[in-house]
Scaffold this motif. Structure first.
Motif, PDB file in Angstrom:
ATOM      1  N   PHE A   1       4.117  -4.496  -7.244  1.00  0.00           N
ATOM      2  CA  PHE A   1       4.485  -3.126  -7.586  1.00  0.00           C
ATOM      3  C   PHE A   1       5.905  -3.131  -8.136  1.00  0.00           C
ATOM      4  N   LEU A   2       6.086  -2.532  -9.296  1.00  0.00           N
ATOM      5  CA  LEU A   2       7.389  -2.459  -9.948  1.00  0.00           C
ATOM      6  C   LEU A   2       7.836  -1.007 -10.027  1.00  0.00           C
ATOM      7  N   LEU A   3       8.968  -0.701  -9.400  1.00  0.00           N
ATOM      8  CA  LEU A   3       9.527   0.647  -9.465  1.00  0.00           C
ATOM      9  C   LEU A   3      10.281   0.806 -10.782  1.00  0.00           C
ATOM     10  N   LEU A   4       9.904   1.778 -11.563  1.00  0.00           N
ATOM     11  CA  LEU A   4      10.546   2.018 -12.856  1.00  0.00           C
ATOM     12  C   LEU A   4      11.658   3.050 -12.771  1.00  0.00           C
TER      13      LEU A   4
ATOM     14  N   LEU B   1       0.828  -1.206   0.000  1.00  0.00           N
ATOM     15  CA  LEU B   1       0.000   0.000   0.000  1.00  0.00           C
ATOM     16  C   LEU B   1       0.862   1.256   0.000  1.00  0.00           C
ATOM     17  N   ALA B   2       1.977   1.220   0.727  1.00  0.00           N
ATOM     18  CA  ALA B   2       2.871   2.378   0.735  1.00  0.00           C
ATOM     19  C   ALA B   2       3.467   2.606  -0.648  1.00  0.00           C
ATOM     20  N   ALA B   3       3.769   1.516  -1.362  1.00  0.00           N
ATOM     21  CA  ALA B   3       4.342   1.646  -2.704  1.00  0.00           C
ATOM     22  C   ALA B   3       3.372   2.312  -3.668  1.00  0.00           C
ATOM     23  N   LEU B   4       2.073   2.120  -3.434  1.00  0.00           N
ATOM     24  CA  LEU B   4       1.064   2.706  -4.330  1.00  0.00           C
ATOM     25  C   LEU B   4       0.966   4.215  -4.199  1.00  0.00           C
TER      26      LEU B   4
END
Length: 856
Positions: free
Chosen positions: A597-600, A570-573
């Motif tokens: 969740f994938l950080l680009l 949820l924090a990543a969103l």
């Protein structure tokens, strides 16, 4: 220091022996980078003494920096003291920084008497601050000197802890006797200790974040952070090796060094450490620090708050006084993680928190770079980067590491289990919770339910038996995912703050730990419908097992509260929409499906580091190709190209000690090109141990075979070790001398181009980075760079020291392409010989090894 001292460009670099010329150049360039406050990309091949160059170069700069600072402080104190006693003459500003600050704050047309008043006040404040720093520094030096001259002092903490335990035992016995006489009962029909599980009243979203324990840490933690160097590396063994190098260096007896590590490495509480799982160890440690004895210590309410909290710590090793003594012991002499843990166990003090207490006064902090690069972990550890120096060693995988740290995945099973556990919690304690707590819990339940729905499942059914109608992998932007999940009306920033402040995940952890995953129908009749479902989620039930652990390794237990894991998702969103993606992976059953969740854009979290630090050094044995670091990490983080300095040195081996060959064709003159399309043509056999625990055994057998060649009567002439790129043996292991005389790279290890993550990353780079004239798109360049970085790391195993020799065989004609050759390390690239035929290559190899074997 009585060691040899080398001079380069007017800078003295203490060194334990006569350094190589490339080490002198390395240290000089490093010194200039730190002095000028720049970002340095340093490449020094394995075997060239990179660690020692980093140590002596960086600590030489810190030595000179501290000396200049002390001289400046003395001058300012003398000037400031004089001005305070001479009110007739306005004293000059003590520093240009103060003058600039004053000029920036002074309105235009301000009267001279106001200007003079401001100047005098700034001088007084500066003098007061410098005097306070001097007092703190003197106290610290006296403490460390006392410890260095009194080895018995480290046992004082253990004695104090035993005395306090005896006193606490007597107090507890007295309270129990008093309670028995008065017939004391637990209030409100809650079981003993259960009140801890009830959420405290949630005041407001604007409240400040919970402190990191400053009240219980003592006044010494208010000490200013001295200028220091944070040294980061990838693995525990690499950090331990670095600490050993520091000990052997001329700075080993004087530098104040502290090693930081995880709870798994530093915990000395056997009950906690036996949990083995990193998540469970962290959870248990936090649980032991809860104020579980707050209501039981009514007799101590008149004591200062800090001391009350210290007594309330359930872990016997978490005691501020003992940990402060451990802090001083850690700073008094260089110690690695193992030595720090042993010292903490002996003294009865927690090394995990004691080492953090040592950060402000330390000159050199050694830590895994995951701890420094992850914002929340860095803040929790008390690491302050403002004006400090960061050295990231073994940084060839830095971009992937940052991406991995901030990417997180949750399964359908975790979502369903969290929903059911939280629902049970709300049913159990709903009447005791305040309105805001209930509101946020219902929001979290709603979000969990919608996440399961978007995967195609239902929270009211067993996820392991729910078959999904649609399978496959899809990517969404963050905004599109939130809209599709129908949670775009939920303020995730407020939910994230609620998680942090209320610690609802940890309350739920204690709840499930107390009752298991199921509350009996006698205690909660309303939840009988969930009992069978929750039982099905427990080990041994019908749920499909997770991916098996390596053979020979026990499977680590899973966290009791999967909500802790979902909290990170949820924090990543809350990441900016353009910097991340959500991958929906739908499998045959809901339990096997997941949201990832994938950080680009790894530059976003890295920007916090480079903007705060005085200087950052990114170092490695093989940093080629460096274009990824410049473009994806530094340029996107807002670093000006002028601030970036590149340094790459050659190798210390003679030119004739290495034979790099590119072989373009095989024995039958067939072109060698191991592409994905031709993967089925050659017949291979190879094997690498599946378990990390078996690596040492395989290496021992491999080395034994080589060492026994002379005793085998000519029947055994050597050994072959087959490994895969990126596997357990391709990086970080020492194949010195006869263990690594030839490294053969079969094909080019390109990443899976069909991977959705890689395709999205390529598309992102094509959209955000400019395309250089005559160069491939940034996305295509990324694939080739990933391949060549893996190649460079693998072939770098060949040479380990100045007298070593080896051949390197690149078995694929694509290595002959100019675009590929330019991405090889310079010390290899300049010596590469491209062989069009197999016969000529074999002859060259035979001659090289015959000559080297004869001369060795």
């Amino acid at each position: 220091m009585d060691n040899k001292t080398q001079n380069a460009d007017g800078i003295d670099f203490p060194f334990p022996f006569t350094p190589y010329s490339i080490q002198k150049d390395f240290m000089t360039e490093l010194y200039q980078v730190l002095e000028a406050g720049k970002i340095g990309i340093f490449e020094s091949p394995t075997g060239t003494g990179k660690s020692l160059s980093l140590i002596c170069g960086a600590l030489s700069w810190l030595r000179d920096f501290e000396q200049k600072k002390l001289q400046e402080e003395a001058r300012l104190l003398e000037t400031g003291a004089g001005s305070l006693h001479d009110e007739k003459n306005a004293s000059p500003f003590p520093s240009s920084s103060c003058r600039e600050a004053a000029d920036g704050l002074r309105p235009a047309g301000e009267p001279d008497w106001v200007t003079q008043f401001v100047q005098k006040k700034e001088e007084r404040d500066l003098v007061d601050r410098l005097k306070a720093e001097q007092v703190q520094r003197k106290k610290r030096e006296e403490r460390l000197q006392q410890i260095q001259h009194n080895a018995q002092l480290k046992y004082a903490a253990k004695r104090r802890r035993q005395e306090e335990e005896e006193t606490e035992s007597l107090l507890r016995l007295s309270r129990e006797m008093l309670a028995a006489r008065t017939g004391a009962e637990q209030p409100e029909q809650l079981e003993s200790g259960e009140e801890e599980l009830v959420l405290a009243e949630y005041q407001s979203d604007e409240e400040r974040r919970p402190g990191s324990g400053a009240d219980e840490d003592g006044d010494d933690l208010e000490e200013e952070h001295v200028t220091k160097i944070y040294y980061c590396s990838r693995t525990h063994s690499q950090l331990a090796q670095f600490v050993r190098e520091v000990k052997k260096s001329p700075f080993g007896k004087d530098v104040r060094l502290v090693s930081l590590g995880s709870r798994q490495s530093l915990c000395v509480n056997e009950d906690v450490k036996s949990l083995r799982s990193v998540q469970l160890i962290n959870d248990r440690c936090m649980e032991l620090q809860r104020s579980k004895h707050e209501k039981k210590h009514g007799a101590e309410q008149e004591k200062p708050k800090r001391r009350r909290q210290e007594k309330q710590a359930a872990c016997p090793f978490y005691n501020c006084e003992q940990m402060h003594l451990l802090r001083d012991e850690a700073l008094a002499g260089v110690k690695d993680i193992e030595q720090l843990a042993a010292l903490g166990k002996e003294a009865g003090a927690c090394p995990y928190y004691g080492s953090r207490f040592a950060i402000p006064a330390a000159q050199l902090v050694v830590l895994p770079y995951q701890m420094l690069l992850h914002t929340a972990t860095r803040q929790a550890a008390g690491i302050k980067l403002q004006g400090q120096v960061v050295v990231i060693d073994e940084a060839h995988n830095l971009i992937d590491t940052i991406t991995g740290i901030y990417s997180t995945e949750v399964s359908g099973s975790q979502l369903c289990q969290s929903h059911s556990q939280l629902l049970q919690y709300m049913e159990r304690y709903g009447k005791r919770l305040k309105a805001k707590n209930l509101m946020y819990i219902k929001q979290i339940l709603y979000v969990l339910e919608k996440f399961v729905t978007v995967l195609g499942g239902n929270t009211r059914q067993n996820p392991s038996t729910q078959s999904l109608l649609r399978t496959g992998t899809e990517l969404r932007t963050i905004n599109d995912f939130l809209f599709e999940s129908q949670v775009d009306n939920i303020n995730l920033f407020k939910v994230q703050r609620y998680f942090e402040k209320s610690m609802v995940s940890r309350k739920l952890f204690g709840f499930t730990e107390r009752y298991g995953a199921v509350i009996s129908s006698r205690e909660q009749p309303k939840l009988a419908g969930f009992q069978q479902f929750l039982q099905s989620l427990q080990p041994g039930a019908a749920e499909a097992p997770a991916a098996p652990a390596d053979e020979g390794e026990a499977r680590a237990p899973q966290p009791a509260s999967p909500l802790m894991h979902i909290e990170g998702f949820l924090a990543a969103l809350t990441t900016a929409n353009q910097d991340g993606r959500v991958i929906l992976s739908r499998r045959e059953t809901l339990s096997q499906s997941s949201l990832k969740f994938l950080l680009l854009n790894p530059a976003v979290p890295f920007a916090q580091v480079v903007k705060a630090c005085r200087a950052v050094v990114i170092a490695g044995g093989t940093m080629q190709p460096v274009s990824d670091f410049r473009q994806q990490l530094l340029a996107c983080a807002g670093v000006d190209a002028e601030r970036v300095v590149e340094f790459s040195c050659g190798h210390v081996i003679p030119p004739g000690n290495i034979l790099p060959l590119v072989i373009c064709s095989g024995v039958s003159d067939q072109p060698l090109e191991f592409t994905f399309q031709k993967r089925e043509l050659p017949q291979m056999i190879f094997q690498e141990p599946k378990s990390a625990q078996q690596v040492e055994q395989v290496l021992a057998e491999y080395a034994k075979c080589i060492e026994g060649c002379d005793q085998a009567g000519g029947r055994v002439t050597g050994a072959l070790l087959f490994s895969v790129v990126g596997g357990k043996m391709s990086e970080g292991l020492n194949f010195a001398d006869s263990l690594g005389r030839c490294v053969v790279m079969v094909g080019m290890p390109f990443p899976n181009i069909r991977s959705p993550e890689l395709q999205e990353k390529m598309a992102y780079l094509d959209q955000t980075l400019p395309r250089a004239p005559g160069q491939p798109p940034p996305g295509s360049a990324l694939v080739e760079n990933l391949c060549m970085r893996a190649v460079n790391q693998s072939i770098g195993r060949a040479i380990r020291h100045q007298q070593d020799f080896a051949s390197i065989v690149l078995l694929d004609r694509r290595y002959a392409r100019p675009s590929v050759l330019t991405k090889l390390p310079a010390w290899i690239r300049t010596r590469v010989d491209v062989k069009a035929t197999f016969g000529s290559a074999l002859a060259a190899l035979r001659q090289f090894h015959r000559e080297k074997s004869a001369s060795s």
